[in-house]
Write a protein that holds these residues in place. Structure first.
Motif, PDB file in Angstrom:
ATOM      1  N   ASN A 142       0.826  -1.213   0.000  1.00 32.84           N
ATOM      2  CA  ASN A 142       0.000   0.000   0.000  1.00 32.84           C
ATOM      3  C   ASN A 142       0.854   1.254   0.000  1.00 32.84           C
ATOM      4  OD1 ASN A 142      -2.410  -1.454   0.013  1.00 32.84           O
ATOM      5  ND2 ASN A 142      -2.493  -1.562   2.253  1.00 32.84           N
ATOM      6  N   LEU A 143       1.939   1.227   0.762  1.00 29.00           N
ATOM      7  CA  LEU A 143       2.836   2.379   0.810  1.00 29.00           C
ATOM      8  C   LEU A 143       3.498   2.623  -0.539  1.00 29.00           C
ATOM      9  CD1 LEU A 143       4.540   1.718   4.265  1.00 29.00           C
ATOM     10  CD2 LEU A 143       3.049   3.648   3.717  1.00 29.00           C
ATOM     11  N   ALA A 144       3.915   1.539  -1.198  1.00 26.84           N
ATOM     12  CA  ALA A 144       4.612   1.673  -2.480  1.00 26.84           C
ATOM     13  C   ALA A 144       3.742   2.337  -3.527  1.00 26.84           C
ATOM     14  CB  ALA A 144       5.068   0.300  -2.965  1.00 26.84           C
ATOM     15  N   GLN A 145       2.441   2.152  -3.437  1.00 26.51           N
ATOM     16  CA  GLN A 145       1.533   2.771  -4.394  1.00 26.51           C
ATOM     17  C   GLN A 145       1.447   4.279  -4.209  1.00 26.51           C
ATOM     18  OE1 GLN A 145      -2.075   0.543  -3.781  1.00 26.51           O
ATOM     19  NE2 GLN A 145      -1.317  -1.278  -4.843  1.00 26.51           N
ATOM     20  N   ARG A 146       1.903   4.770  -3.063  1.00 24.89           N
ATOM     21  CA  ARG A 146       1.892   6.218  -2.805  1.00 24.89           C
ATOM     22  C   ARG A 146       3.200   6.899  -3.198  1.00 24.89           C
ATOM     23  NH1 ARG A 146       0.727   6.298   3.442  1.00 24.89           N
ATOM     24  NH2 ARG A 146       1.371   8.481   3.121  1.00 24.89           N
TER      25      ARG A 146
END
Length: 412
Positions: free
Chosen positions: A282-286
């Motif tokens: 989820n963090l990588a998508q940001r």
């Protein structure tokens, strides 16, 4: 038993590249330990250990190495050894190790015998160049540049003032990270740990949790190379707790920290990593600008961590499934693409797929990062097992060529 007075290091000095099974057998005999005793102390079966010692079974997990090393009262490095260079490029990289070690031994953050030789702007640019070169697997260039860079950064960090001093400390964190990751891949676990410690000291002087997290990554990687998985897990967890994932760079440092913590928990057999993988994804998508601090954090990199974690959890099926869904061209960093092919090969070997498929993946990894691939403990173990199983299978020519370049076999 070996003659009185001979150390294990002397016993192991044969002038040939180390094989894990051979190293385990030599250490066991040097300890005067039977295979039954080693099995009892390590919690591994006698048959499994016998196959490893005889090259008929690849070592597939880091925790297996740690269990054997603990039972034999030695370090993981004693069993994996240091790669013996087989070509000019490999030799050039290894030739830099004494200079890197000397640079760290003769410097500190409290005093320096030399004055700053280069302006801080040049040091910053050189640090970035060396970090880029490591990710591009240009290890010879990295090895040549590091000793003088480390000395100059220490000089400015000690004798510089104001912004110059702080910039030198930040660059030193990154230079120590490069040093740690380079020498770790050369089998120099203690030198990697020393370099990582220096990076942590520089981060402490900065007093910034973000830079502390960057330094902690290198430190955990050094601990992992030494088989200290519980300690690595604790440091990664503490680094994550000290961070706030509220901007692009801090997201990447935090994401890398929780992935490292999850990996270490699985490797130490003390926990799972599903939650860490999900959160990191989820963090990588940001993330807008991946690879902050040369950590390689990105959506594709989370999948690479997932593969490595699955392999440590003895789940080659999941690792292979992730690999089959991940296109290599989506991995921008050469070093990480090489890691992808190595772990993909490990998953296929664990699934007992044809040797030719495993060899092809290892060949692609070797093309990207020759030294890293040839020195990888799992690659060496897989190649040894395949050689013992058959020299005449359909992948034999490519396999023997790879084995010869690794110093595992010799042609006449």
């Amino acid at each position: 038993m070996y003659p009185f007075g001979r150390t294990y290091r002397q016993v192991m000095t044969t002038g040939e590249a180390p094989q894990i099974g051979t190293a385990i057998r030599r250490m066991r005999r040097w300890r005067g330990m039977t295979l039954d005793a080693l099995a009892g102390l390590s919690g591994l079966s006698k048959g499994y250990l016998s196959r490893i010692e005889n090259g008929r079974q690849a070592v597939e997990r880091r925790s297996t190495l740690a269990k054997i090393a603990n039972a034999l009262r030695c370090s993981v490095g004693d069993l994996t050894g240091t790669f013996v260079p087989s070509g000019q490029g490999d030799s050039d990289v290894h030739a830099a190790i004494p200079d890197i070690q000397f640079a760290l031994v003769t410097t500190s953050l409290d005093h320096t015998r030399v004055a700053p030789q280069r302006p801080v702007t040049e040091l910053k640019a050189e640090t970035a160049r060396v970090a880029d070169a490591r990710q591009a697997c240009e290890y010879v260039e990295v090895g040549r540049a590091l000793p003088s860079l480390l000395v100059d950064l220490h000089a400015t960090a000690v004798k510089g003032t104001g912004d110059d001093r702080h910039e030198a400390l930040r660059c030193l964190v990154l230079a120590c990270q490069v040093t740690t990751l380079l020498v770790r891949n050369l089998g120099e676990g203690l030198l990697a740990w020393n370099a990582a410690q220096r990076g942590c000291q520089a981060a402490d002087r900065l007093g910034d949790p973000l830079w502390g997290g960057v330094a902690a990554f290198a430190y955990t990687q050094a601990l992992i190379s030494l088989g200290a998985y519980d300690e690595a897990h604790e440091h990664a967890r503490q680094a994550a707790e000290g961070l706030r994932a509220d901007d692009d760079k801090s997201i990447q440092v935090y994401g890398t920290s929780i992935l490292t913590a999850g990996f270490c928990a699985v490797t130490a057999e003390s926990g799972q990593a599903d939650a860490e993988i999900a959160e990191a994804r989820n963090l990588a998508q940001r993330v807008e600008h991946p690879n902050a601090f040369w950590l390689g954090f990105s959506t594709a990199n989370v999948d690479l961590w997932r593969m490595s974690i699955a392999l440590e959890a003895e789940d080659p099926v999941v690792a292979a499934e992730v690999a089959e869904q991940l296109a290599p061209e989506t991995i921008p960093l050469r070093s990480r693409r090489a890691a992808f092919f190595i772990d993909y090969a490990r998953s296929l070997a664990g699934l007992r797929r044809p040797d030719r498929d495993v060899v092809e993946l290892l060949r692609r990894a070797e093309q990207l990062a020759p030294l890293r691939t040839r020195n990888n403990v799992f690659v060496r173990s897989m190649v040894t097992e395949m050689i013992e199983r058959s020299r005449r299978d359909s992948g034999g020519r490519e396999l023997l060529g790879l084995a010869e370049r690794m110093g595992l076999v010799r042609t006449v």
